[in-house]
Design an enzyme around this catalytic site. Structure first.
Site: not given
Ligand code: 13P
Length: 270
Positions: A18, A20, A110, A112, A182, A188, A228
């Site tokens: 992803n 982002k 997601h 976010e 997740e 992150g 992560s």
């Molecule tokens: P990270 O791998 O940067 O922690 O992000 C995970 C994520 O949100 C994947 O959709």
């Protein structure tokens, strides 16, 4: 390549990147070219995993074209989709538009999107249904925040999100679903849930799918862990019985790191 419990059950491991809101179309082209080199390294066998990329919408077209023109063994998907199929929805991207580009997947729910855009479980469910209307496979993202984890309510919370997200799906649809666990506190942050945390939740999700449908359905659903993930921790996570893949954020922006995640079997047995 050794056979994992997941491949015995015929759930092809899914390694998803992803991107982002990173990688414009020029940067995305560069990353994909590097990735193509890393992934086709003759010494390594990535044939038994599916690798999916989720670039930003503006980069999706060039990624898709490169995959097609160069015959790369990769698929792509949208990071989100509208619950509507078309019309006056400024700024939104429909499942139809994603399908036209040759996308296979769409992320829905997601954390976010839930947090920053206030998406509710009902919206997430409508988006999952919109994905199926356009022959896209939804990757339904679920997971708890730190406060819920600390209160010990993470399983209950995540299963509530799961039930709401898949409400109204039939067995055929549910069998093709991908669910990504997740935990928000691991996204992150460098904090990774332990492999046994990932297994605990993926096991609970599969058991809930058995309860809601049956074992034929639940045994087919691929369950991913995200938060992560790096090359150094991917193998331990992937070797959990109920974990069938990973959804990678930050580490998917580095071609070598992401290719090493896709080659997790080799990392485990050097
Ligand atoms: P990270 O791998 O940067 O922690 O992000 C995970 C994520 O949100 C994947 O959709």
């Amino acid at each position: 390549m050794s056979t994992s419990p997941n491949t015995i059950l015929d759930r092809t491991p899914l390694i998803a990147g992803n991107w982002k809101m990173n990688m414009d179309h020029v940067q995305g082209t560069g990353l994909l070219q590097q990735l193509a080199v890393c992934l086709t390294d003759a010494e390594h066998d990535y044939g038994s995993v599916e690798v999916a990329l989720f670039p930003p919408f503006t980069t999706l077209s060039v990624v898709r074209s490169l995959i097609q023109d160069d015959g790369l063994n990769l698929v792509c998907g949208g990071q989100d989709l509208s619950q509507f199929d078309g019309g006056a929805y400024t700024g939104d991207i429909s499942g139809q538009l994603l399908a036209r580009l040759g996308c296979k997947y769409a992320l829905v729910g997601h954390s976010e999107r839930r947090t920053i855009h206030g998406e509710t479980d009902e919206t997430v469910n409508a988006k999952a249904k919109a994905a199926y209307r356009h022959s896209l496979t939804p990757v339904l993202c679920v997971g708890e925040g730190l406060d819920i984890r600390q209160a010990g309510r993470h399983v209950q919370h995540t299963l509530t999100q799961l039930r709401s997200g898949i409400e109204g799906l039939n067995s055929d649809q549910a069998a093709t679903l991908v669910v990504a666990y997740e935990p928000v506190w691991a996204i992150g942050t460098g904090e990774v849930a332990g492999p046994e945390d990932a297994q605990e939740m993926c096991h609970a999700i599969r058991a809930e799918l058995t309860r809601l449908f049956d074992t034929d359905v639940s045994a087919q659903v691929r369950l991913l862990y995200g938060g992560s993930v790096k090359a150094s921790n991917a193998a331990a996570i992937m070797h959990q019985t109920d974990v069938d893949g990973v959804l990678v954020g930050g580490a998917s922006l580095d071609a070598t790191e992401f290719a090493n995640i896709a080659g997790y079997e080799r990392q485990a047995t050097p």
